[in-house]
Design a protein around this motif. Structure first.
Motif, PDB file in Angstrom:
ATOM      1  N   ALA A  34      -3.568  -0.675  24.369  1.00  0.00           N
ATOM      2  CA  ALA A  34      -3.761  -1.003  25.981  1.00  0.00           C
ATOM      3  C   ALA A  34      -4.878  -0.975  26.452  1.00  0.00           C
ATOM      4  CB  ALA A  34      -2.969   0.217  26.671  1.00  0.00           C
ATOM      5  N   ALA A  35      -5.763  -0.141  26.049  1.00  0.00           N
ATOM      6  CA  ALA A  35      -7.191   0.060  26.485  1.00  0.00           C
ATOM      7  C   ALA A  35      -8.010  -1.326  26.166  1.00  0.00           C
ATOM      8  CB  ALA A  35      -7.905   1.143  25.934  1.00  0.00           C
ATOM      9  N   ALA A  36      -7.774  -1.570  24.870  1.00  0.00           N
ATOM     10  CA  ALA A  36      -8.516  -2.874  24.365  1.00  0.00           C
ATOM     11  C   ALA A  36      -8.283  -4.171  25.249  1.00  0.00           C
ATOM     12  CB  ALA A  36      -8.269  -3.166  22.852  1.00  0.00           C
ATOM     13  N   MET A  37      -6.873  -4.262  25.437  1.00  0.00           N
ATOM     14  CA  MET A  37      -6.453  -5.593  26.236  1.00  0.00           C
ATOM     15  C   MET A  37      -7.069  -5.378  27.385  1.00  0.00           C
ATOM     16  SD  MET A  37      -4.495  -7.312  24.176  1.00  0.00           S
ATOM     17  CE  MET A  37      -5.990  -6.717  22.800  1.00  0.00           C
ATOM     18  N   ALA A  38      -7.135  -4.093  27.918  1.00  0.00           N
ATOM     19  CA  ALA A  38      -7.767  -4.174  29.550  1.00  0.00           C
ATOM     20  C   ALA A  38      -9.482  -4.558  29.160  1.00  0.00           C
ATOM     21  CB  ALA A  38      -7.663  -2.619  30.014  1.00  0.00           C
ATOM     22  N   SER A  39      -9.870  -4.091  28.114  1.00  0.00           N
ATOM     23  CA  SER A  39     -11.346  -4.474  28.298  1.00  0.00           C
ATOM     24  C   SER A  39     -11.678  -5.933  28.120  1.00  0.00           C
ATOM     25  CB  SER A  39     -11.808  -3.858  26.902  1.00  0.00           C
ATOM     26  OG  SER A  39     -11.354  -4.530  25.805  1.00  0.00           O
ATOM     27  N   ILE A  40     -10.377  -6.804  27.393  1.00  0.00           N
ATOM     28  CA  ILE A  40     -10.643  -8.301  27.415  1.00  0.00           C
ATOM     29  C   ILE A  40     -10.223  -8.842  28.838  1.00  0.00           C
ATOM     30  CG2 ILE A  40     -10.804  -8.274  24.920  1.00  0.00           C
ATOM     31  CD1 ILE A  40      -8.115  -9.734  24.657  1.00  0.00           C
ATOM     32  N   GLY A  41      -9.867  -8.090  29.823  1.00  0.00           N
ATOM     33  CA  GLY A  41      -9.686  -8.732  31.069  1.00  0.00           C
ATOM     34  C   GLY A  41      -8.324  -8.575  31.445  1.00  0.00           C
ATOM     35  N   HIS A  42      -7.426  -8.214  30.878  1.00  0.00           N
ATOM     36  CA  HIS A  42      -5.974  -8.309  31.193  1.00  0.00           C
ATOM     37  C   HIS A  42      -5.701  -6.966  32.015  1.00  0.00           C
ATOM     38  CE1 HIS A  42      -5.060 -11.425  28.291  1.00  0.00           C
ATOM     39  NE2 HIS A  42      -5.368 -10.872  27.319  1.00  0.00           N
ATOM     40  N   GLU A  43      -4.616  -7.204  32.677  1.00  0.00           N
ATOM     41  CA  GLU A  43      -3.954  -5.982  33.409  1.00  0.00           C
ATOM     42  C   GLU A  43      -3.116  -5.436  32.922  1.00  0.00           C
ATOM     43  OE1 GLU A  43      -1.558  -5.822  37.608  1.00  0.00           O
ATOM     44  OE2 GLU A  43      -3.285  -7.198  37.734  1.00  0.00           O
ATOM     45  N   VAL A  44      -3.076  -4.126  32.349  1.00  0.00           N
ATOM     46  CA  VAL A  44      -2.184  -3.536  31.080  1.00  0.00           C
ATOM     47  C   VAL A  44      -1.586  -2.132  31.976  1.00  0.00           C
ATOM     48  CG1 VAL A  44      -2.095  -2.550  28.919  1.00  0.00           C
ATOM     49  CG2 VAL A  44      -3.831  -4.157  29.769  1.00  0.00           C
ATOM     50  N   VAL A  45      -0.513  -1.848  31.727  1.00  0.00           N
ATOM     51  CA  VAL A  45       0.267  -0.667  32.195  1.00  0.00           C
ATOM     52  C   VAL A  45       0.685  -0.135  30.596  1.00  0.00           C
ATOM     53  CG1 VAL A  45       2.696  -1.624  32.579  1.00  0.00           C
ATOM     54  CG2 VAL A  45       2.019   0.764  33.222  1.00  0.00           C
ATOM     55  N   GLY A  46       0.403   1.200  30.298  1.00  0.00           N
ATOM     56  CA  GLY A  46       0.920   1.686  29.034  1.00  0.00           C
ATOM     57  C   GLY A  46       1.770   2.731  29.321  1.00  0.00           C
ATOM     58  N   ILE A  47       2.786   2.770  28.491  1.00  0.00           N
ATOM     59  CA  ILE A  47       4.183   3.639  28.776  1.00  0.00           C
ATOM     60  C   ILE A  47       4.341   4.303  27.722  1.00  0.00           C
ATOM     61  CG2 ILE A  47       6.484   3.390  29.629  1.00  0.00           C
ATOM     62  CD1 ILE A  47       6.018   0.586  30.826  1.00  0.00           C
ATOM     63  N   ASP A  48       4.828   5.588  27.894  1.00  0.00           N
ATOM     64  CA  ASP A  48       5.022   6.771  26.893  1.00  0.00           C
ATOM     65  C   ASP A  48       6.060   7.819  27.410  1.00  0.00           C
ATOM     66  OD1 ASP A  48       3.492   7.163  24.052  1.00  0.00           O
ATOM     67  OD2 ASP A  48       4.788   8.753  24.818  1.00  0.00           O
ATOM     68  N   VAL A  49       6.741   8.466  26.677  1.00  0.00           N
ATOM     69  CA  VAL A  49       7.685   9.297  27.150  1.00  0.00           C
ATOM     70  C   VAL A  49       7.132  10.654  27.237  1.00  0.00           C
ATOM     71  CG1 VAL A  49       9.918   8.177  26.204  1.00  0.00           C
ATOM     72  CG2 VAL A  49       8.687   9.453  24.736  1.00  0.00           C
ATOM     73  N   ASP A  50       5.893  10.746  26.541  1.00  0.00           N
ATOM     74  CA  ASP A  50       5.325  12.021  26.503  1.00  0.00           C
ATOM     75  C   ASP A  50       4.404  12.244  27.837  1.00  0.00           C
ATOM     76  OD1 ASP A  50       3.360  14.114  26.055  1.00  0.00           O
ATOM     77  OD2 ASP A  50       3.186  13.612  23.807  1.00  0.00           O
ATOM     78  N   GLU A  51       4.836  12.989  28.763  1.00  0.00           N
ATOM     79  CA  GLU A  51       4.315  13.464  30.022  1.00  0.00           C
ATOM     80  C   GLU A  51       2.805  13.867  29.691  1.00  0.00           C
ATOM     81  OE1 GLU A  51       6.751  15.839  32.572  1.00  0.00           O
ATOM     82  OE2 GLU A  51       8.246  14.191  32.411  1.00  0.00           O
ATOM     83  N   ARG A  52       2.567  14.821  28.868  1.00  0.00           N
ATOM     84  CA  ARG A  52       1.112  15.285  28.595  1.00  0.00           C
ATOM     85  C   ARG A  52       0.196  14.319  28.267  1.00  0.00           C
ATOM     86  NH1 ARG A  52       1.603  19.808  24.674  1.00  0.00           N
ATOM     87  NH2 ARG A  52      -0.587  19.135  24.130  1.00  0.00           N
ATOM     88  N   LYS A  53       0.655  13.277  27.137  1.00  0.00           N
ATOM     89  CA  LYS A  53      -0.204  12.092  26.846  1.00  0.00           C
ATOM     90  C   LYS A  53      -0.372  11.353  28.074  1.00  0.00           C
ATOM     91  CE  LYS A  53       0.862  10.772  22.683  1.00  0.00           C
ATOM     92  NZ  LYS A  53       1.787  10.037  21.569  1.00  0.00           N
ATOM     93  N   VAL A  54       0.265  11.059  28.825  1.00  0.00           N
ATOM     94  CA  VAL A  54       0.237  10.057  29.945  1.00  0.00           C
ATOM     95  C   VAL A  54      -0.471  10.722  31.128  1.00  0.00           C
ATOM     96  CG1 VAL A  54       1.388   8.937  31.996  1.00  0.00           C
ATOM     97  CG2 VAL A  54       2.280   8.834  29.374  1.00  0.00           C
ATOM     98  N   ALA A  55      -0.545  12.122  31.230  1.00  0.00           N
ATOM     99  CA  ALA A  55      -1.290  12.529  32.202  1.00  0.00           C
ATOM    100  C   ALA A  55      -2.799  12.433  31.525  1.00  0.00           C
ATOM    101  CB  ALA A  55      -1.033  13.870  32.225  1.00  0.00           C
ATOM    102  N   ALA A  56      -3.120  12.743  30.323  1.00  0.00           N
ATOM    103  CA  ALA A  56      -4.322  12.716  29.666  1.00  0.00           C
ATOM    104  C   ALA A  56      -5.077  11.140  29.773  1.00  0.00           C
ATOM    105  CB  ALA A  56      -4.642  13.180  28.368  1.00  0.00           C
ATOM    106  N   LEU A  57      -4.037  10.360  29.420  1.00  0.00           N
ATOM    107  CA  LEU A  57      -4.664   8.977  29.445  1.00  0.00           C
ATOM    108  C   LEU A  57      -4.983   8.466  31.008  1.00  0.00           C
ATOM    109  CD1 LEU A  57      -2.330   7.473  26.896  1.00  0.00           C
ATOM    110  CD2 LEU A  57      -4.634   7.443  26.848  1.00  0.00           C
ATOM    111  N   SER A  58      -4.018   8.861  31.902  1.00  0.00           N
ATOM    112  CA  SER A  58      -4.306   8.305  33.285  1.00  0.00           C
ATOM    113  C   SER A  58      -5.484   8.934  34.031  1.00  0.00           C
ATOM    114  CB  SER A  58      -3.025   8.910  34.276  1.00  0.00           C
ATOM    115  OG  SER A  58      -2.007   8.402  33.810  1.00  0.00           O
TER     116      SER A  58
END
Ligand code: UDX
Length: 441
Positions: free
Chosen positions: A16-40
């Motif tokens: 997700a981060a690498a695709m954003a770094s080459i210019g794409h608009e990316v949403v990463g989706i995961d069921v783990d709320e803690r992981k999503v909170a940290a990544l956000s």
């Protein structure tokens, strides 16, 4: 392009981060709320060089976001599926629960013309099985395996050595739908494609097999040299010199001929087992029967390391202070999944030794799984009063930055076991240490 990435573990978060770094608009989706909170918040949930920087940059630019809400995938053109495929609890086959759940969760949010790109490592035949569910929504399933190495994951994702797209095919050639899907993937990976990175378009089965056979080959190469180490041990030969010598043959090559305590991590061990299990289901178990031997050789090296420590200490580990340098399954990673390093530490502890373990990145993860060991952050503190030292992860902190003279000023004993054949044996011996390598005299 708008992309979604389902699953934000080692593979998905980096993708997700690498695709954003080459210019794409990316949403990463995961069921783990803690992981999503940290990544956000732009916090990398694991140690991976370069990830922190591209996460921060992606979030600041507004091109990268994370959520637990699958409906956020709607509107993306390509949906990458990078969820885990762990070893099944009761067998060797891969557990595909998360892959199936990701596809089922994603399908209601697909629009006609969307591409679903599977990146998870799956048994051959999986894409064929999943494709009808994706097609029912008017979308196309492709299999786009990932070859990233932990520790180099960002670099491997942004600048891979090859790209593989398994697309819907008929009579050995992509269908019109398959060819269109391959073109969309070429657009996604435009910087790599533009610089001439090989882009291989094939059918589902080949794409799935490319991934597992690459890992099977790498595991075989490591176990081959470890088998040579076993022979070296009974003949007085030196496996590192042997590896150098055969490695000069360009057909063989020196890389992945590092003998030591063997391979671990979240991929090679489980992937070779899942490959064997799948081959058996297909009635071709004998074709990859050698992988069982590869696994067995690999696991024997952990026993060997424990034996070396025990023998060096006179046969008894009871009440001996042993410092274990390394916990991660390899350097530049905090991953302890099936880590040979941690396994050796746990076995030494089980034999009555007082084990002190240190690692530049993996202590927190290791402590969670094996709280019985004594964890010390500081390398020099960890070395104090050791009767023997064993290097099990070849971090620079141990192989380059630790001199034998400095180590000797901290420890009680002068016994070093080089579980990764990464130390300068002559220098350690010259400083008064008894040095034991793996497959070395
Ligand atoms: C592996 C593959 O290399 C990668 O292409 C795939 O996408 C995922 O699986 P990774 O698990 O990150 O990547 O680790 P890798 O660098 O392959 O190392 C695996 C294990 O083999 C480590 O425990 C490492 O210490 C060990 N190893 C590696 C050796 O024991 N000797 C060697 O010569 C090389």
């Amino acid at each position: 392009m708008r992309l979604s990435v389902i699953g934000c573990g080692y593979l998905g978060a980096v993708h997700a981060a690498a695709m954003a770094s080459i210019g794409h608009e990316v949403v990463g989706i995961d069921v783990d709320e803690r992981k999503v909170a940290a990544l956000s918040k732009g916090e990398a949930p694991f140690f991976e060089p370069g990830l922190q920087e591209i996460l921060t940059e992606g979030i600041a630019s507004g091109r990268l976001s994370f959520t637990t809400d699958m409906s956020a995938a709607a509107g993306a053109k390509v949906h990458f599926v990078g969820v885990g495929t762990p070893q099944q609890a009761g067998g060797y086959a891969a557990d595909l629960t998360y892959v199936d759940a990701a596809i089922d969760g994603l399908v209601p949010h697909l629009a006609p013309g969307d591409i679903v790109a599977g990146k998870s490592t799956v048994p051959v035949g999986t894409a064929e099985r999943l494709a009808p569910r994706v097609s029912a929504a008017g979308a196309t399933l492709v299999w786009n395996p990932e070859f990233l190495r932990e520790g180099w994951a960002v670099q491997d994702t942004v600048d891979p050595d090859r790209l593989v797209a398994g697309v819907p095919s008929e009579d050995g050639a992509p269908t019109a739908e398959g060819a269109t899907a391959a073109d969309v993937l070429r657009e996604v990976y435009h910087p790599s494609v533009a610089k001439g990175t090989p882009f291989i378009v094939t059918d589902y089965a080949t794409a799935e097999l490319v991934k597992v056979s690459a890992n099977a080959f790498l595991a075989t190469k490591i176990s081959f040299i470890n088998a040579m180490a076993e022979i070296a041990e009974v003949t007085g030969a030196d496996v590192t010199t042997l590896a150098d010598a055969i490695g000069h043959d360009a057909r063989i090559g020196r890389r992945f001929l590092g003998a030591g305590i063997g391979f671990g991590g979240g991929c090679l061990p489980k992937d070779i087992r899942a490959f064997s299990a799948r081959a058996e289901e297909l009635g071709r178990g004998e074709s990859v029967a050698f992988l069982r031997e590869i696994d067995a050789i690999n696991l024997r090296r952990r026993d060997r390391a424990v034996d070396l420590v025990s023998t060096a200490l006179g046969g008894a580990l009871f009440k001996k202070n042993i410092t274990v340098l390394g916990a991660a399954f390899k350097p530049h990673s905090d991953d302890i999944r099936d880590s040979p390093a941690l396994d050796v530490a746990v076995r030494l502890h089980g034999l009555g030794a007082w084990v002190t373990i240190t690692d530049p990145a993996a202590i927190e993860n290791a402590r969670r799984i094996h709280p019985q060991l004594n964890y010390v952050e500081d390398r020099d503190e960890a070395l104090r009063e050791a009767d023997a030292v064993i290097v099990v992860t070849e971090w620079d902190e141990y192989r380059r930055q630790l001199t034998p003279e400095h180590a000797a000023s901290l420890t009680r004993g002068r016994i070093v076991i080089d579980g990764r054949n990464c130390l300068d044996a002559a220098a350690w011996r010259a400083a008064g240490w008894t040095y034991h390598g793996m497959g070395r005299p």
